[in-house]
Design a protein around this motif. Structure first.
Motif, PDB file in Angstrom:
ATOM      1  N   THR A 217      40.770  40.219  47.199  1.00 53.59           N
ATOM      2  CA  THR A 217      41.997  40.750  46.606  1.00 53.59           C
ATOM      3  C   THR A 217      41.768  42.137  46.008  1.00 53.59           C
ATOM      4  OG1 THR A 217      41.566  39.924  44.380  1.00 53.59           O
ATOM      5  CG2 THR A 217      42.640  38.395  45.905  1.00 53.59           C
ATOM      6  N   VAL A 218      42.873  42.819  45.763  1.00 52.56           N
ATOM      7  CA  VAL A 218      42.829  44.141  45.151  1.00 52.56           C
ATOM      8  C   VAL A 218      42.267  44.047  43.728  1.00 52.56           C
ATOM      9  CG1 VAL A 218      44.260  46.054  44.323  1.00 52.56           C
ATOM     10  CG2 VAL A 218      44.720  45.029  46.566  1.00 52.56           C
ATOM     11  N   ALA A 219      42.653  42.996  43.005  1.00 52.01           N
ATOM     12  CA  ALA A 219      42.178  42.834  41.619  1.00 52.01           C
ATOM     13  C   ALA A 219      40.658  42.716  41.594  1.00 52.01           C
ATOM     14  CB  ALA A 219      42.823  41.599  40.987  1.00 52.01           C
ATOM     15  N   GLU A 220      40.107  41.922  42.496  1.00 52.68           N
ATOM     16  CA  GLU A 220      38.646  41.792  42.582  1.00 52.68           C
ATOM     17  C   GLU A 220      38.001  43.132  42.908  1.00 52.68           C
ATOM     18  OE1 GLU A 220      38.326  37.164  44.323  1.00 52.68           O
ATOM     19  OE2 GLU A 220      37.755  38.882  45.571  1.00 52.68           O
ATOM     20  N   PHE A 221      38.638  43.851  43.829  1.00 48.14           N
ATOM     21  CA  PHE A 221      38.125  45.158  44.251  1.00 48.14           C
ATOM     22  C   PHE A 221      38.038  46.106  43.061  1.00 48.14           C
ATOM     23  CE2 PHE A 221      38.780  49.494  45.760  1.00 48.14           C
ATOM     24  CZ  PHE A 221      37.898  49.594  46.825  1.00 48.14           C
ATOM     25  N   GLU A 222      39.118  46.176  42.287  1.00 48.01           N
ATOM     26  CA  GLU A 222      39.155  47.100  41.147  1.00 48.01           C
ATOM     27  C   GLU A 222      38.162  46.665  40.068  1.00 48.01           C
ATOM     28  OE1 GLU A 222      40.416  49.834  41.526  1.00 48.01           O
ATOM     29  OE2 GLU A 222      41.980  49.578  43.026  1.00 48.01           O
ATOM     30  N   GLU A 223      38.041  45.367  39.876  1.00 53.09           N
ATOM     31  CA  GLU A 223      37.102  44.865  38.871  1.00 53.09           C
ATOM     32  C   GLU A 223      35.668  45.260  39.224  1.00 53.09           C
ATOM     33  OE1 GLU A 223      37.081  40.607  38.444  1.00 53.09           O
ATOM     34  OE2 GLU A 223      35.648  40.667  36.774  1.00 53.09           O
ATOM     35  N   LEU A 224      35.317  45.114  40.499  1.00 56.17           N
ATOM     36  CA  LEU A 224      33.950  45.460  40.913  1.00 56.17           C
ATOM     37  C   LEU A 224      33.682  46.954  40.764  1.00 56.17           C
ATOM     38  CD1 LEU A 224      33.207  43.301  44.099  1.00 56.17           C
ATOM     39  CD2 LEU A 224      32.670  42.813  41.691  1.00 56.17           C
ATOM     40  N   HIS A 225      34.666  47.771  41.139  1.00 58.52           N
ATOM     41  CA  HIS A 225      34.433  49.216  41.030  1.00 58.52           C
ATOM     42  C   HIS A 225      34.340  49.664  39.570  1.00 58.52           C
ATOM     43  CE1 HIS A 225      33.940  50.926  44.980  1.00 58.52           C
ATOM     44  NE2 HIS A 225      34.794  50.021  45.438  1.00 58.52           N
ATOM     45  N   ALA A 226      35.126  49.027  38.711  1.00 60.02           N
ATOM     46  CA  ALA A 226      35.030  49.352  37.277  1.00 60.02           C
ATOM     47  C   ALA A 226      33.633  48.987  36.761  1.00 60.02           C
ATOM     48  CB  ALA A 226      36.108  48.596  36.504  1.00 60.02           C
ATOM     49  N   LEU A 227      33.153  47.849  37.223  1.00 56.60           N
ATOM     50  CA  LEU A 227      31.833  47.370  36.805  1.00 56.60           C
ATOM     51  C   LEU A 227      30.724  48.301  37.308  1.00 56.60           C
ATOM     52  CD1 LEU A 227      31.063  44.814  35.201  1.00 56.60           C
ATOM     53  CD2 LEU A 227      30.648  43.667  37.386  1.00 56.60           C
TER      54      LEU A 227
ATOM     55  N   SER B 244      38.365  52.417  51.159  1.00 51.98           N
ATOM     56  CA  SER B 244      38.346  50.949  51.040  1.00 51.98           C
ATOM     57  C   SER B 244      39.570  50.458  50.277  1.00 51.98           C
ATOM     58  CB  SER B 244      37.079  50.498  50.300  1.00 51.98           C
ATOM     59  OG  SER B 244      35.932  50.755  51.077  1.00 51.98           O
ATOM     60  N   ARG B 245      39.962  51.214  49.246  1.00 50.29           N
ATOM     61  CA  ARG B 245      41.120  50.831  48.421  1.00 50.29           C
ATOM     62  C   ARG B 245      42.400  50.834  49.267  1.00 50.29           C
ATOM     63  NH1 ARG B 245      40.095  53.828  44.282  1.00 50.29           N
ATOM     64  NH2 ARG B 245      39.438  52.111  42.938  1.00 50.29           N
ATOM     65  N   ILE B 246      42.558  51.855  50.099  1.00 51.93           N
ATOM     66  CA  ILE B 246      43.750  51.928  50.964  1.00 51.93           C
ATOM     67  C   ILE B 246      43.741  50.760  51.949  1.00 51.93           C
ATOM     68  CG2 ILE B 246      44.894  53.280  52.778  1.00 51.93           C
ATOM     69  CD1 ILE B 246      43.871  55.821  51.302  1.00 51.93           C
ATOM     70  N   VAL B 247      42.566  50.476  52.517  1.00 53.84           N
ATOM     71  CA  VAL B 247      42.480  49.409  53.524  1.00 53.84           C
ATOM     72  C   VAL B 247      42.807  48.049  52.912  1.00 53.84           C
ATOM     73  CG1 VAL B 247      40.947  48.176  55.110  1.00 53.84           C
ATOM     74  CG2 VAL B 247      40.869  50.681  54.991  1.00 53.84           C
ATOM     75  N   ILE B 248      42.248  47.750  51.746  1.00 53.46           N
ATOM     76  CA  ILE B 248      42.549  46.432  51.165  1.00 53.46           C
ATOM     77  C   ILE B 248      44.012  46.375  50.715  1.00 53.46           C
ATOM     78  CG2 ILE B 248      41.740  46.873  48.789  1.00 53.46           C
ATOM     79  CD1 ILE B 248      40.713  43.941  48.826  1.00 53.46           C
ATOM     80  N   GLY B 249      44.572  47.522  50.360  1.00 54.95           N
ATOM     81  CA  GLY B 249      46.006  47.571  50.051  1.00 54.95           C
ATOM     82  C   GLY B 249      46.840  47.209  51.279  1.00 54.95           C
ATOM     83  N   ILE B 250      46.430  47.723  52.425  1.00 55.15           N
ATOM     84  CA  ILE B 250      47.147  47.441  53.677  1.00 55.15           C
ATOM     85  C   ILE B 250      47.022  45.963  54.053  1.00 55.15           C
ATOM     86  CG2 ILE B 250      47.133  47.860  56.178  1.00 55.15           C
ATOM     87  CD1 ILE B 250      46.241  50.774  55.521  1.00 55.15           C
TER      88      ILE B 250
END
Lengths: 329, 329
Positions: free
Chosen positions: B99-109, B306-312
């Motif tokens: 999910t996008v939420a997981e993606f953002e959490e990992l990048h923040a980390l 990667s962010r654009i792709v998971i958004g799509i």
């Protein structure tokens, strides 16, 4: 033997006359053009001397039973109306008409006068299309299709030079969708029926018409993508996918290869047979059969296919704001 | 030299280790598996004896600076969280997260701990992808693209036999779109950026996941169609269209041919160069360069892609009702 006249004196008309006469069932007997000289020159190629510069005269020519129409798209409707009113069968090049209303008016007129109106969807009469159609069940459940008809047109050079050839003119009901997109669309409709919905990502060119683009037809459980263009070229084959394998077809017209690729074994099997030498011969053969045999059922099936196709292209043009001049008046 | 550990002991991990070590910039130094035996067996292939059965132990292994993760998709997030918290760089197989939420959490980390999180979009690091990218302007105005990655998977036999392999399981965040569709999607995003909108006609298979289907990405003035499937095979090449010609590419990964077909002259010109012998070598090379050089700009560009792709893919799954187990909890 069906004696017929023709409207339009371009290469496609010459090709139809050659193909039709090669069947031994058709004989060109009259040529129409606004200019007598043009009609005479065209007729001379086929030893035909009867020429008409009036559509009414052509419609009332007692020596012919049918007329082949291959004029610019926007003229089809008025011309066909006159010919059908003269109780002649009409073979009309695709796209039959610019609008659904014109389409329905012509078919009502054909019924009223007891003649056939047949749209020249030549490819679905090809032997190898019929082989594909008969073997479709080998795929098991259908998973989709990718159909390609994309070839850069030399007339697109004219567009780039600032001109507006008929084929790329909304004045003449042109554009890649109705000119060439109708081949893969009718191919899909002949195989799968009417889609639930459709969409189009067109390339809008300098004339305001569509030069090509990507069409999606949505069916229950699968999709069909169509790549149709006159402003770029694709080298891709056309394919139909299913649970048990893939049919790879060299193209959606002039089909020479129908290869079954088994999903699991990866083995290939070629099903295509040798096609007719002239590329409009198979449709000329079938249309002669329908007219001579009075096969109203077959004509009705083709009419319904044409109706679905013009419904699709009309909806796609509406979505994309591609409005023909005839729709504005 | 970057010493690294790995999570996942399948063929893709072995392939990454081979490719990475072939660059001379990476050295496998630790193997994780829930079972010590599995980790030992895998490590033995590469003369590595350090094994971990605890993710925390791997994260705190002082001998490694990075970890390559190639576990089932649904496990990526939890595993990467632990590794990033141990201040190790992470190379994560696509799709990075469910999910996008997981993606953002990992990048923040990753930012918090000053390490890189790099999604293994290997194909856009290939030499021939970069050649295509550099030569794209030869097309003039872009008219569209047709990208194909469709190959019948032997694991689809298991689905037909009533089983649910991870890759076709919504429990494990599987399905053709996220497993294989992400290759052509990221290919398109790397070339053209973020699309205005997208749609998907999936083939829903017995497991409830998508086995394949047709994706449309809509850009200003043109469309991109993607045929991605693990339940049927396509033989079509991938193509990018423009006013001046067409680029024909054999595939969107392992690119060996980048042929420019001139629209007007129909002449062909081959631009491809010999690609790396091992197919993950180019990404391993680039990721080593980013990590060793501390190239935050390059990492940021890959993160944005990667962010654009998971958004799509998230939007496409939402449209089609393809919900992962992790999204239900």
């Amino acid at each position: 033997m069906i004696n017929f006249g023709c409207i339009g004196t371009g290469w496609i008309t010459a090709s139809f006359v050659d193909s039709a006469q090669a069947t031994g069932k058709w004989k060109l007997a009259a040529v129409y053009s606004r200019k007598a000289e043009t009609a005479k020159d065209f007729g001379a190629k086929f030893d035909v001397t009867a020429v008409h510069t009036s559509l009414e005269a052509l419609a009332n020519d007692g020596d012919i039973q049918a007329v082949y129409i291959a004029s610019p798209n926007s003229l089809h409707h008025e011309q066909a109306k006159i010919i059908l009113s003269g109780k002649k069968h009409v073979i009309i090049e695709k796209p039959a008409t610019s609008t659904v209303a014109e389409f329905e008016e012509l078919h009502a007129l054909a019924k009223e006068h007891g003649v056939f109106l047949l749209e020249a969807n030549r490819h679905i009469q090809e032997i190898n299309f019929k082989i594909l159609q008969r073997n479709l069940s080998r795929l098991g459940a259908i998973y989709g299709a990718s159909l390609t008809y994309a070839s850069y047109s030399s007339r697109y050079n004219n567009v780039l030079a600032g001109e507006t050839p008929n084929i790329f003119s909304l004045e003449y009901s042109g554009g890649a969708l109705v000119d060439l997109g109708v081949y893969p669309i009718s191919f899909a409709v002949a195989l799968f029926g009417k889609p639930k919905s459709q969409s189009y990502s067109p390339v809008i060119i300098a004339t305001g018409a569509d030069g090509g683009g990507l069409i999606t037809l949505r069916y229950e459980g699968f999709g069909v993508v169509i790549n149709a263009s006159k402003c770029y070229t694709s080298t891709a084959p056309s394919e139909v996918y299913g649970e048990k394998g893939t049919f790879v077809i060299n193209a959606v017209t002039d089909i020479e290869r129908v290869t079954f690729l088994d999903a699991k074994s990866k083995q290939k099997e070629e099903l295509a047979k040798e096609k007719a030498k002239l590329n409009l011969q198979e449709e000329a053969e079938e249309f002669a059969r329908i007219i001579e045999g009075g096969d109203g059922e077959a004509a009705k099936r083709l009419e319904e296919l044409s109706r679905i196709v013009i419904g699709i292209t009309t909806d796609l043009r509406r979505q994309c704001g591609l409005v023909f001049a005839v729709e504005k008046s």
